[in-house]
Design an enzyme around this catalytic site. Structure first.
Site, short mmCIF file in Angstrom:
data_model
loop_
_atom_site.label_atom_id
_atom_site.label_comp_id
_atom_site.label_asym_id
_atom_site.label_seq_id
_atom_site.Cartn_x
_atom_site.Cartn_y
_atom_site.Cartn_z
N GLY A 102 16.15 -3.50 -0.95
CA GLY A 102 16.11 -2.08 -0.62
C GLY A 102 16.82 -1.74 0.67
N VAL A 103 16.20 -0.86 1.48
CA VAL A 103 16.76 -0.44 2.75
C VAL A 103 17.02 -1.64 3.65
CG1 VAL A 103 16.24 0.83 4.89
CG2 VAL A 103 15.74 1.87 2.68
N ASP A 104 16.07 -2.56 3.71
CA ASP A 104 16.18 -3.74 4.55
C ASP A 104 17.45 -4.54 4.21
OD1 ASP A 104 15.41 -5.64 6.46
OD2 ASP A 104 13.95 -6.60 5.15
N SER A 112 7.83 2.54 3.00
CA SER A 112 6.81 2.08 2.03
C SER A 112 6.86 2.77 0.67
CB SER A 112 5.38 2.20 2.59
OG SER A 112 5.16 1.21 3.57
N THR A 113 7.79 3.72 0.46
CA THR A 113 7.79 4.45 -0.81
C THR A 113 8.64 3.79 -1.89
OG1 THR A 113 9.63 5.89 -0.17
CG2 THR A 113 7.40 6.66 0.35
N GLY A 114 9.27 2.70 -1.57
CA GLY A 114 10.06 1.98 -2.56
C GLY A 114 9.23 0.91 -3.23
N VAL A 115 9.63 -0.35 -3.04
CA VAL A 115 8.97 -1.48 -3.67
C VAL A 115 7.51 -1.63 -3.23
CG1 VAL A 115 9.72 -3.23 -1.99
CG2 VAL A 115 9.36 -3.88 -4.37
N TYR A 116 7.14 -1.07 -2.07
CA TYR A 116 5.76 -1.15 -1.60
C TYR A 116 4.85 -0.15 -2.29
CZ TYR A 116 6.92 -4.51 2.12
OH TYR A 116 7.30 -5.62 2.82
#
Length: 170
Positions: free
Chosen positions: A32-34, A122-126
Site C-alpha cells: 500500500g502507501v508504505d 488504517s483504512t486500507g489493508v488494516y
C-alpha cells in the site's frame, strides 16, 4: 489555524514539507502507501528506517506513535512514519488511530514542517471503515494544537475522497 484540504491522487507525488507514511511496526516497508513511499523515495528511506531499528526502535514502532526520516527522492523534506491500528469489531481502537494523526503533527511541529500530506491511515489493508476513519482523521487534525499551516489528505481513489469530502463539508 490549520488549513485542511483534500486531493485525490498519489501521496508520493505531493510537494510538501512532510509526507506521512502509514507504516507497519517494522518500519522496513510493506504494501500500500508504505510500499509506494519506499519505492518512490528510494533506498535512503529504508536505510534511515534500519538505523532507527538499530537504535531507539529495536522492537519496531508502536501503534499510534510517529517518527521521522529523510524523504529520499520524494518532493518532501521528511517522511513521518506512523503505525495505525488494525480495525477490530470487539475492541474500540479509535484513540490509537487518533494518536497517529496527533503524533504525526507533533513530529511535524518538532521538524518545523508547515505543510503535511496524510493518507487515510488504517483504512486500507488494516480494514478501518472509511467513513469512520475520515471522521477520526478530520476531527483529530481540526482539534490539534499544531503550528502546521496546511494538512492535505491525499486519498487514493474516488471512494476515499468522497468519504473525506462528506465529512469535511458535511
Amino acid at each position: 489555524m490549520t488549513a485542511v484540504s483534500l486531493v485525490q491522487g498519489d501521496i508520493t507525488r505531493q510537494s510538501v514539507d512532510a509526507i506521512v507514511n502509514a507504516a507497519n511496526s517494522s518500519l522496513l516497508g510493506g504494501g500500500g502507501v508504505d510500499g509506494a513511499i519506499h519505492r518512490h523515495g528510494g533506498p535512503e528511506i529504508l536505510d534511515a528506517c534500519r538505523a532507527l531499528r538499530a537504535s531507539h526502535y529495536g522492537k519496531g514502532l508502536a501503534v499510534g506513535q510517529a517518527v521521522a526520516t529523510t524523504a529520499g527522492r520524494l518532493d518532501a523534506r521528511w517522511v513521518i512514519h506512523t503505525v495505525g491500528p488494525v480495525w477490530s469489531v470487539e475492541e474500540d481502537r479509535s484513540a490509537r488511530l487518533a494518536s497517529c494523526y496527533r503524533e504525526s503533527l507533533r513530529v511535524a511541529d518538532e521538524l518545523g514542517a508547515a505543510t503535511v500530506a496524510f493518507p487515510a491511515v488504517s483504512t486500507g489493508v488494516y480494514g478501518w471503515p472509511l467513513d469512520d476513519g475520515a471522521r477520526i482523521a478530520l476531527e483529530t487534525v481540526r482539534d490539534a494544537d499544531t503550528a502546521v499551516a496546511e494538512v492535505r489528505f491525499v486519498l487514493f481513489d474516488e471512494t476515499a475522497y468522497a468519504a473525506f469530502a462528506g465529512r469535511l463539508h458535511g
